[in-house]
Design a protein around this motif. Structure first.
Motif, short mmCIF file in Angstrom:
data_model
loop_
_atom_site.label_atom_id
_atom_site.label_comp_id
_atom_site.label_asym_id
_atom_site.label_seq_id
_atom_site.Cartn_x
_atom_site.Cartn_y
_atom_site.Cartn_z
N PRO A 155 0.82 -1.25 -0.31
CA PRO A 155 -0.06 -0.09 -0.07
C PRO A 155 0.75 1.19 0.04
O PRO A 155 1.90 1.35 0.51
CB PRO A 155 -0.82 -0.13 1.33
N ALA A 156 0.25 2.43 -0.57
CA ALA A 156 0.90 3.71 -0.50
C ALA A 156 0.62 4.19 0.92
O ALA A 156 -0.04 3.94 1.71
CB ALA A 156 0.45 4.46 -1.68
N ASP A 190 1.00 7.34 3.45
CA ASP A 190 1.19 8.66 3.71
C ASP A 190 1.85 9.20 4.95
O ASP A 190 2.57 8.02 5.44
CB ASP A 190 -0.25 9.41 3.81
#
Length: 303
Positions: A204-205, A207
Motif C-alpha cells: 500500500p501507498a 502517507d
C-alpha cells in the motif's frame, strides 16, 4: 526460575511489562494511522524491518533445527498473529478486541501446565481470573454490532500466539532473547510475503501519518516489545508472563481516554482496579517458610 530474589524478579517483571504496554498501543495506532484493508502487508511492513534491525545487532543466523523451528514459531507468534490482530483492529472496537486477547492469560497458564509441566500456583490462577474479569468490566464489550470475522481473528490470534510463546520457552532456553526476536520476526514476515503479494498485490501507498505509525510499531511495539517479552519468557513462568500481559488492554483503554476522548467512568474505574489487583496478585508470591524453619517451629517429633 521462580526462586529468584525479589529485586531480580521485579526487574524481569518490569522488563516483561514493556511488551503488553507497547502492544496495547497498537490498536489505536492501527485504527487511526495505518492503511485499512492491508492486513498482510501491514504485518510484513511492521515485522520484517524490526527483525532485520535486531539481526544487525546480534549478527547470528539460525543453525540446524532452528531453521524450521524459527519458521514455525515465526508463523505462530509473528506472521499469523500480526495479520490477525490487524484484521481484528480494523473490524472490531478496541474494547472487544482487547477483551478477547486478554484471555491469553488463561491460555498461557493452561498451555504452560500442559506443555512445560509448569503447574500454576493458586495465586496465579486467581489473579488471572480476577484480571480477566476486570478487563470485561472495564471494556464492557457486549454492546453494539459485532463482526464475526473480527471475533474469529482475535480468538485465533490469541491461541496462535499463546502456543508459539510456550513453544519458544520449551525449545529455546539457550537462545538469547534478542536472537530469538530476530529469527522469529524475520521468519514470520517471510511466511506472510507470498500471501501478501497474491491476495493484496503491491504494497500500500503510505502517507505521512502511516509512515509515522509504522515507525512507531516497528521500533517500539515490535523490536523492543518482542525482545522484552522473550526475555520475560526465559526468566518467568508462563502463568506469570500471561498475567503481566493483562496490561495490554489497560494500555488500550488509557490511550483511548487520553488521545481519543473515550469515556472513563465509575464502571471503567472498577474494572481497571480489578485488572491491577489481578496482576499484582498473580505475579507476587506468598510468604514462604523453609521446611527446616517450619520443623523448628513445630518442635521435635513425638517419640
Amino acid at each position: 526460575m521462580e526462586d529468584k530474589s525479589g529485586g531480580v524478579r521485579a526487574r524481569w517483571l518490569a522488563i516483561t511489562a514493556i511488551a503488553p504496554i507497547a502492544w496495547g498501543s497498537t490498536y489505536y495506532v492501527t485504527r487511526h494511522l495505518l492503511p485499512p484493508d492491508a492486513a498482510l502487508w501491514g504485518a510484513v511492513i511492521r515485522c520484517l524491518p524490526a527483525g532485520l534491525l535486531v539481526l544487525a545487532l546480534v549478527r547470528r543466523l539460525p543453525r540446524g533445527s532452528w531453521w524450521w523451528r524459527s519458521i514455525i514459531l515465526g508463523a505462530l507468534t509473528v506472521g499469523g498473529l500480526n495479520v490477525l490482530v490487524y484484521v481484528a483492529a480494523q473490524r472490531l472496537a478496541t474494547s472487544l478486541a482487547s477483551t478477547i486477547m486478554s484471555t491469553s492469560a488463561a491460555a498461557l497458564l493452561l498451555l504452560s501446565w500442559i506443555v512445560l509441566r509448569q503447574r500454576p500456583r493458586t495465586r496465579a490462577i486467581v489473579g488471572a481470573a480476577v484480571g480477566i474479569a476486570g478487563v470485561v468490566v472495564m471494556l464492557q464489550p457486549g454492546g453494539g454490532e459485532v463482526d464475526p470475522w473480527g471475533v474469529a481473528a482475535s480468538i485465533v490470534a490469541m491461541l496462535s500466539s499463546s502456543l508459539g510463546f510456550v513453544l519458544t520457552r520449551r525449545w529455546g532456553p539457550e537462545v538469547p532473547a534478542l536472537t530469538m526476536t530476530a529469527w522469529q520476526l524475520i521468519a514470520g514476515s517471510l511466511v506472510v510475503v507470498p500471501f501478501a503479494v497474491i491476495v493484496e498485490g503491491a504494497p500500500p501507498a503510505l502517507d505521512a501519518p502511516a509512515l509515522a505509525g509504522f515507525a512507531y510499531v516497528i521500533v517500539v511495539a515490535t523490536a523492543i516489545a518482542y525482545a522484552a517479552w522473550f526475555a520475560g519468557l526465559a526468566q518467568l513462568s508462563g502463568a506469570v508472563v500471561g498475567i503481566v500481559g493483562l496490561l495490554n488492554p489497560v494500555t488500550g483503554v488509557l490511550l483511548g481516554v487520553l488521545l481519543a476522548g473515550e469515556p472513563f467512568g465509575p464502571v471503567e474505574a472498577i474494572g481497571f482496579a480489578l485488572v491491577v489487583a489481578g496482576v499484582v496478585l498473580g505475579v507476587t508470591r506468598g510468604r514462604y517458610r523453609p521446611p527446616r524453619q517450619r520443623a523448628e517451629r513445630l518442635g521435635p517429633p513425638p517419640r
